[in-house]
Structure formats: C-alpha cells, structure tokens
Design a protein around this motif. Structure first.
Motif, PDB file in Angstrom:
ATOM      1  N   ASP A 112      44.920  84.146 127.737  1.00 20.04           N
ATOM      2  CA  ASP A 112      46.367  84.348 127.846  1.00 20.04           C
ATOM      3  C   ASP A 112      47.160  83.096 127.482  1.00 20.04           C
ATOM      4  N   GLN A 113      46.479  81.956 127.274  1.00 23.40           N
ATOM      5  CA  GLN A 113      47.147  80.721 126.858  1.00 23.40           C
ATOM      6  C   GLN A 113      46.959  80.439 125.362  1.00 23.40           C
ATOM      7  N   GLN A 114      46.299  81.345 124.674  1.00 16.20           N
ATOM      8  CA  GLN A 114      45.983  81.117 123.265  1.00 16.20           C
ATOM      9  C   GLN A 114      47.012  81.766 122.345  1.00 16.20           C
ATOM     10  N   THR A 115      47.231  81.095 121.220  1.00 19.17           N
ATOM     11  CA  THR A 115      48.141  81.605 120.183  1.00 19.17           C
ATOM     12  C   THR A 115      47.417  81.563 118.847  1.00 19.17           C
ATOM     13  N   ALA A 116      47.472  82.668 118.108  1.00 21.31           N
ATOM     14  CA  ALA A 116      46.794  82.751 116.812  1.00 21.31           C
ATOM     15  C   ALA A 116      47.800  82.684 115.670  1.00 21.31           C
ATOM     16  N   THR A 117      47.469  81.925 114.635  1.00 18.20           N
ATOM     17  CA  THR A 117      48.264  81.885 113.410  1.00 18.20           C
ATOM     18  C   THR A 117      47.353  82.254 112.242  1.00 18.20           C
ATOM     19  N   TYR A 118      47.917  82.904 111.233  1.00 17.58           N
ATOM     20  CA  TYR A 118      47.132  83.474 110.148  1.00 17.58           C
ATOM     21  C   TYR A 118      47.585  82.914 108.798  1.00 17.58           C
ATOM     22  N   GLN A 119      46.618  82.728 107.892  1.00 17.53           N
ATOM     23  CA  GLN A 119      46.918  82.228 106.561  1.00 17.53           C
ATOM     24  C   GLN A 119      45.939  82.861 105.566  1.00 17.53           C
ATOM     25  N   VAL A 120      46.477  83.249 104.411  1.00 19.83           N
ATOM     26  CA  VAL A 120      45.665  83.876 103.373  1.00 19.83           C
ATOM     27  C   VAL A 120      45.884  83.119 102.070  1.00 19.83           C
ATOM     28  N   ASP A 121      44.791  82.741 101.409  1.00 14.11           N
ATOM     29  CA  ASP A 121      44.874  82.090 100.102  1.00 14.11           C
ATOM     30  C   ASP A 121      44.903  83.167  99.021  1.00 14.11           C
ATOM     31  N   LEU A 122      45.946  83.154  98.189  1.00 13.43           N
ATOM     32  CA  LEU A 122      46.131  84.159  97.149  1.00 13.43           C
ATOM     33  C   LEU A 122      46.248  83.503  95.783  1.00 13.43           C
ATOM     34  N   ARG A 123      45.975  84.289  94.740  1.00 18.12           N
ATOM     35  CA  ARG A 123      46.181  83.828  93.370  1.00 18.12           C
ATOM     36  C   ARG A 123      46.328  85.048  92.458  1.00 18.12           C
ATOM     37  N   GLU A 130      44.462  78.510  94.184  1.00 21.23           N
ATOM     38  CA  GLU A 130      45.039  79.451  95.144  1.00 21.23           C
ATOM     39  C   GLU A 130      46.279  78.848  95.795  1.00 21.23           C
ATOM     40  N   ILE A 131      47.117  79.710  96.319  1.00 26.27           N
ATOM     41  CA  ILE A 131      48.304  79.286  97.072  1.00 26.27           C
ATOM     42  C   ILE A 131      48.169  79.834  98.487  1.00 26.27           C
ATOM     43  N   PRO A 132      48.165  78.964  99.508  1.00 25.84           N
ATOM     44  CA  PRO A 132      48.093  79.459 100.891  1.00 25.84           C
ATOM     45  C   PRO A 132      49.412  80.094 101.307  1.00 25.84           C
ATOM     46  N   VAL A 133      49.304  81.274 101.898  1.00 25.73           N
ATOM     47  CA  VAL A 133      50.485  82.007 102.355  1.00 25.73           C
ATOM     48  C   VAL A 133      50.341  82.252 103.850  1.00 25.73           C
ATOM     49  N   GLY A 150      52.060  89.995  99.294  1.00 23.30           N
ATOM     50  CA  GLY A 150      52.427  89.890  97.885  1.00 23.30           C
ATOM     51  C   GLY A 150      53.821  89.330  97.693  1.00 23.30           C
ATOM     52  N   SER A 151      54.759  89.770  98.515  1.00 21.69           N
ATOM     53  CA  SER A 151      56.133  89.268  98.415  1.00 21.69           C
ATOM     54  C   SER A 151      56.207  87.793  98.766  1.00 21.69           C
ATOM     55  N   ALA A 152      55.460  87.389  99.805  1.00 19.39           N
ATOM     56  CA  ALA A 152      55.450  85.981 100.206  1.00 19.39           C
ATOM     57  C   ALA A 152      54.806  85.119  99.119  1.00 19.39           C
ATOM     58  N   PHE A 153      53.741  85.626  98.502  1.00 22.00           N
ATOM     59  CA  PHE A 153      53.079  84.893  97.416  1.00 22.00           C
ATOM     60  C   PHE A 153      54.024  84.727  96.225  1.00 22.00           C
ATOM     61  N   ASP A 154      54.716  85.792  95.847  1.00 20.95           N
ATOM     62  CA  ASP A 154      55.661  85.711  94.728  1.00 20.95           C
ATOM     63  C   ASP A 154      56.753  84.680  95.000  1.00 20.95           C
ATOM     64  N   ILE A 172      41.672  85.499  98.218  1.00 18.06           N
ATOM     65  CA  ILE A 172      40.536  84.593  98.038  1.00 18.06           C
ATOM     66  C   ILE A 172      39.935  84.182  99.374  1.00 18.06           C
ATOM     67  N   ASN A 173      40.744  83.617 100.256  1.00 20.60           N
ATOM     68  CA  ASN A 173      40.247  83.149 101.557  1.00 20.60           C
ATOM     69  C   ASN A 173      41.139  83.660 102.676  1.00 20.60           C
ATOM     70  N   LEU A 174      40.534  83.923 103.816  1.00 18.39           N
ATOM     71  CA  LEU A 174      41.260  84.253 105.045  1.00 18.39           C
ATOM     72  C   LEU A 174      41.033  83.132 106.042  1.00 18.39           C
TER      73      LEU A 174
END
Length: 278
Positions: A112-123, A130-133, A150-154, A172-174
C-alpha cells in the motif's frame, strides 16, 4: 573561458539538441567545483536563476540519504502495433509491475506504500533507435492503450525531430519502476535578515574578472540570512564548495538557503515565486 565553453557544449547536448530551450529553465549547480562555473554557464545558456543549493559538494550524499527505495523490471518485446493488442500489452506491463512489487515488498516496503510508473520504448519500423514514452497508470485501464502510446510517441518525435513518418510503429521495450515512499525530511527555513549581507563579509580581495582586476567581497555562506543580496564580483565560501558571483550579477539568499543568481536588473519574480511556493 575554455572550460566554461566545454561545459556549455555538454549542456547543449541535454537541452538544445533534445529540443529544449535552456532559457525556459533555471540552472542548478552542484558538486565541489560546480558553483565556480555556474554563474558563467548561466550567462552562456540564458538560464536564470542559477540555483546553488546549500552544501552543493555533498548533494549526492544528501540524495542518497533521502531517496526512496525502488525496483525496476524490464522486458524486450519487439512487436509492431498491428501484431499486438491492448490486452496483451496490459498483461505484460502488469506482470512486470507484480515482479518489481514483490521484490520491493521483500525489502520491507508494504504494497500500500508502493507506486508504479510505466515506460515503453517505441520506434518506427526500420528506425535505428527508440524513444522512451512515459505511460500514465490510468491509461492502463483505458480501452485505447496503443492509441495513447502512439499519440505520445508522435508528439515526442515531432518535438525532437520536427517531423513524423508514415511507417508503422513498434514496441521495443517495456519498463516498470515501483517505488516506496520518500523519507520525511524536515525543512528548516533560514531566518530573515533583510538584503544587507555585510554580517557575512569576511574580507575583500582583488580578483581577475572580465579582463581586469576588480574588488570582490569574500563572504561566509554560513552567516548569510534569507533575503541577503550579494552583489558581484563576490566569492561565497563554505566547507565543501565556493560560489563565484560575476560582475553585473547578484546572488539572493532564498529561505531554503539556496543562492539564486541573476543578472542585475533581471525581473525574475515569477520564478522566485514558484520557488517560494515549492
């Protein structure tokens, strides 16, 4: 001057060449020698105010002592957008989050004290990099996960390179980072001392600056109070570092004990207000 120009080149790599105008940002200086060059680099980049935090020579140690525990999980997934759907991508990200969360829990950080953040490498297909999004956690629950990515990558590709391609996009990467709470650190504001810094003046000395000798005040930073304004040329000393204030600039002491260096006559009230609020 040569050293400053070399540092300026390094700053351009992480600002101008990444699509950012350094004039839109303040410049933070740290390290034992950083504050010696900070004012000059502010002048080269146009980044004001130049912020010199207290005890800049041990800032990394402060960060290490006050940072939060975190764990990162990553997976390579070279898949075109047409070959993957929202559900498969959502499941893969959830598995990575669960793995990182489990390891962090074993370190004593409750779920309950943890926070997750997400990032995806796209090209684009055929692209050699790749560009991290960054992906907001709320997007995982939406029904248009790939469309959001896709919109964030553009938008990021347009910002970086000023053009878009019609090529299909690829995942490419998660990457998922799960963090615990940041340790509580007490804030001790400086006592207000008005704008006169004379109580902190140690002596004056001749310094070579802008092609000529000038009289510079030598100040003891530990005796400076909130609101004090040190006018350059000046040298502000402390145990772990030395700050140089150039001619035509002032260093105002913020209540957080940070020095805010600005050119004389610069109206930087809006940035100072943001600092006060934070």
């Amino acid at each position: 001057d040569i050293v400053n120009e070399n540092m300026f080149g390094a700053l351009r790599l992480v600002s101008v060449q990444q699509g950012y105008d350094p004039r839109d940002f303040a410049l933070v200086s740290f390290g034992g020698a950083g504050p010696l060059h900070a004012n000059a680099l502010g002048r080269l980049t146009g980044s004001w105010p130049v912020i010199v935090p207290p005890s800049p020579g041990v800032l990394c140690a402060y960060g290490d002592a006050t940072t939060c525990l975190r764990d990162e999980a990553a997976r390579t997934m070279v898949r075109a957008f047409s070959d993957i759907d929202d559900g498969e991508l959502r499941t893969a990200l959830a598995e990575l989050a669960d793995a990182a969360s489990e390891r962090l829990s074993s370190e004593g950080v409750s779920a309950d004290q943890q926070t997750a953040t997400y990032q995806v490498d796209l090209r684009y297909q055929g692209q050699g990099f790749e560009i991290p999004v960054d992906l907001d956690a709320s997007a995982l629950d939406s029904g248009e996960l790939l469309s959001t990515l896709g919109s964030a990558f553009d938008a990021e590709h347009q910002r970086l390179f000023s053009f878009l391609l019609k090529n299909e996009r690829e995942v490419i990467n998660l990457r998922v980072t799960v963090s615990g709470p940041r340790p509580e650190v007490a804030f001790q504001p400086l006592e207000d001392g008005g704008d006169d810094p004379s109580a902190a003046l140690i002596t004056t000395n001749d310094v070579w600056m802008d092609g000529q000798y000038a009289k510079a005040g030598i100040y003891d930073r530990s005796k400076l109070l909130a609101g004090n304004v040190v006018t350059g040329p000046a040298v502000i000393t402390e145990m772990d570092s030395t700050t140089l204030v150039l001619s035509g600039h002032t260093a105002t002491v913020h209540r957080s004990a940070c020095l805010l260096i600005n050119p004389v006559g610069t109206d930087d009230t809006h940035r100072t207000t943001r600092l006060q609020e934070s």
